[in-house]
Design a protein around this motif. Structure first.
Motif, PDB file in Angstrom:
ATOM      1  N   ILE A 104       0.841  -1.188   0.000  1.00  0.00           N
ATOM      2  CA  ILE A 104       0.000   0.000   0.000  1.00  0.00           C
ATOM      3  C   ILE A 104       0.878   1.240   0.000  1.00  0.00           C
ATOM      4  O   ILE A 104       1.718   1.412   0.890  1.00  0.00           O
ATOM      5  CB  ILE A 104      -0.929   0.032   1.234  1.00  0.00           C
ATOM      6  CG1 ILE A 104      -1.795  -1.228   1.284  1.00  0.00           C
ATOM      7  CG2 ILE A 104      -1.797   1.287   1.231  1.00  0.00           C
ATOM      8  CD1 ILE A 104      -2.574  -1.383   2.578  1.00  0.00           C
ATOM      9  N   GLN A 105       0.690   2.082  -0.996  1.00  0.00           N
ATOM     10  CA  GLN A 105       1.362   3.386  -1.045  1.00  0.00           C
ATOM     11  C   GLN A 105       0.503   4.352  -0.231  1.00  0.00           C
ATOM     12  O   GLN A 105      -0.652   4.582  -0.577  1.00  0.00           O
ATOM     13  CB  GLN A 105       1.449   3.884  -2.491  1.00  0.00           C
ATOM     14  CG  GLN A 105       2.233   2.985  -3.422  1.00  0.00           C
ATOM     15  CD  GLN A 105       3.734   3.140  -3.255  1.00  0.00           C
ATOM     16  OE1 GLN A 105       4.225   4.171  -2.803  1.00  0.00           O
ATOM     17  NE2 GLN A 105       4.464   2.112  -3.623  1.00  0.00           N
ATOM     18  N   GLY A 142     -12.016   3.407  -2.835  1.00  0.00           N
ATOM     19  CA  GLY A 142     -11.141   4.225  -3.671  1.00  0.00           C
ATOM     20  C   GLY A 142      -9.868   4.686  -2.989  1.00  0.00           C
ATOM     21  O   GLY A 142      -9.040   5.354  -3.601  1.00  0.00           O
ATOM     22  N   GLY A 143      -9.677   4.322  -1.714  1.00  0.00           N
ATOM     23  CA  GLY A 143      -8.476   4.721  -0.970  1.00  0.00           C
ATOM     24  C   GLY A 143      -7.293   3.816  -1.294  1.00  0.00           C
ATOM     25  O   GLY A 143      -7.410   2.842  -2.053  1.00  0.00           O
ATOM     26  N   PRO A 144      -6.132   4.129  -0.724  1.00  0.00           N
ATOM     27  CA  PRO A 144      -4.918   3.355  -1.016  1.00  0.00           C
ATOM     28  C   PRO A 144      -5.058   1.850  -0.746  1.00  0.00           C
ATOM     29  O   PRO A 144      -4.618   1.028  -1.560  1.00  0.00           O
ATOM     30  CB  PRO A 144      -3.865   3.983  -0.104  1.00  0.00           C
ATOM     31  CG  PRO A 144      -4.348   5.365   0.155  1.00  0.00           C
ATOM     32  CD  PRO A 144      -5.850   5.266   0.163  1.00  0.00           C
ATOM     33  N   ASP A 184      -7.842   0.022  -0.649  1.00  0.00           N
ATOM     34  CA  ASP A 184      -8.791  -0.517  -1.618  1.00  0.00           C
ATOM     35  C   ASP A 184      -8.104  -0.728  -2.963  1.00  0.00           C
ATOM     36  O   ASP A 184      -8.219  -1.790  -3.589  1.00  0.00           O
ATOM     37  CB  ASP A 184      -9.975   0.445  -1.756  1.00  0.00           C
ATOM     38  CG  ASP A 184     -11.113  -0.107  -2.606  1.00  0.00           C
ATOM     39  OD1 ASP A 184     -11.273  -1.346  -2.674  1.00  0.00           O
ATOM     40  OD2 ASP A 184     -11.851   0.703  -3.190  1.00  0.00           O
ATOM     41  N   GLU A 185      -7.347   0.267  -3.400  1.00  0.00           N
ATOM     42  CA  GLU A 185      -6.634   0.179  -4.680  1.00  0.00           C
ATOM     43  C   GLU A 185      -5.591  -0.943  -4.676  1.00  0.00           C
ATOM     44  O   GLU A 185      -5.325  -1.553  -5.703  1.00  0.00           O
ATOM     45  CB  GLU A 185      -5.946   1.510  -5.000  1.00  0.00           C
ATOM     46  CG  GLU A 185      -6.907   2.667  -5.194  1.00  0.00           C
ATOM     47  CD  GLU A 185      -7.760   2.544  -6.453  1.00  0.00           C
ATOM     48  OE1 GLU A 185      -7.244   2.073  -7.472  1.00  0.00           O
ATOM     49  OE2 GLU A 185      -8.942   2.921  -6.393  1.00  0.00           O
ATOM     50  N   ALA A 186      -5.013  -1.228  -3.506  1.00  0.00           N
ATOM     51  CA  ALA A 186      -3.979  -2.264  -3.397  1.00  0.00           C
ATOM     52  C   ALA A 186      -4.566  -3.673  -3.304  1.00  0.00           C
ATOM     53  O   ALA A 186      -3.836  -4.657  -3.408  1.00  0.00           O
ATOM     54  CB  ALA A 186      -3.094  -1.989  -2.188  1.00  0.00           C
ATOM     55  N   GLY A 187      -5.884  -3.782  -3.076  1.00  0.00           N
ATOM     56  CA  GLY A 187      -6.517  -5.096  -3.009  1.00  0.00           C
ATOM     57  C   GLY A 187      -6.773  -5.630  -1.621  1.00  0.00           C
ATOM     58  O   GLY A 187      -7.163  -6.793  -1.455  1.00  0.00           O
ATOM     59  N   ARG A 217      -8.871  -6.344   1.674  1.00  0.00           N
ATOM     60  CA  ARG A 217     -10.305  -6.584   1.820  1.00  0.00           C
ATOM     61  C   ARG A 217     -10.720  -6.589   3.281  1.00  0.00           C
ATOM     62  O   ARG A 217      -9.939  -6.964   4.156  1.00  0.00           O
ATOM     63  CB  ARG A 217     -10.685  -7.933   1.222  1.00  0.00           C
ATOM     64  CG  ARG A 217     -10.469  -8.025  -0.259  1.00  0.00           C
ATOM     65  CD  ARG A 217     -10.989  -9.339  -0.767  1.00  0.00           C
ATOM     66  NE  ARG A 217     -10.568  -9.557  -2.134  1.00  0.00           N
ATOM     67  CZ  ARG A 217     -10.571 -10.736  -2.726  1.00  0.00           C
ATOM     68  NH1 ARG A 217     -10.964 -11.801  -2.065  1.00  0.00           N
ATOM     69  NH2 ARG A 217     -10.182 -10.854  -3.975  1.00  0.00           N
TER      70      ARG A 217
END
Length: 128
Positions: free
Chosen positions: A18-19, A63-65, A67-70, A72
């Motif tokens: 996660i960035q 839509g946050g970091p 969430d974008e990284a996968g 759950r």
């Protein structure tokens, strides 16, 4: 997934990087955690047998970091940047995740669907 404290753990894990998102002076991950050895596991909705004191993802910002990284909701965090998270307090887990000098968080997580997929692949083929 539950285990006996102090005993080796076998788990199917996924790596997630996660960035962190910078907002002013804050670095945002986009998720919340629950659990820890100092918390009541009976209150953890992701602890199947209500004895697991692990650290679980309890909320994901759409839509946050994270969430974008996968990541759950319900993922169990096993490691953060190489640090073992299987026997930590809630506060220690929070501090490991929110270190100011780290712009990237590398997680090892396990989730029920990963374990089920491996079990299925190992026993799902008919034997002759």
């Amino acid at each position: 997934m539950s285990f006996v404290p102090g005993q080796p753990v076998t788990a199917v894990v996924q790596r997630i990087e996660i960035q962190k998102l910078r907002q002013g002076d804050n670095l945002i991950l986009g998720f919340s955690i629950g659990g820890g050895i100092d918390q009541d596991p009976g209150q953890n909705p992701f602890s199947e047998d209500k004895t697991d004191k692990g650290i679980y993802v309890t909320r994901i910002t759409p839509g946050g970091p994270a969430d974008e990284a996968g990541l759950r909701m319900g993922d169990k965090i096993m490691q953060v940047n190489g640090w073992d998270m299987t026997m930590v307090t809630h506060d220690r887990a929070r501090k490991r995740l929110t270190k100011k000098n780290e712009g990237v968080v590398r997680l090892l997580v396990t989730r029920k669907s990963l374990e089920e997929a491996v079990k299925q692949s190992m026993g799902g083929c008919p034997r002759q």
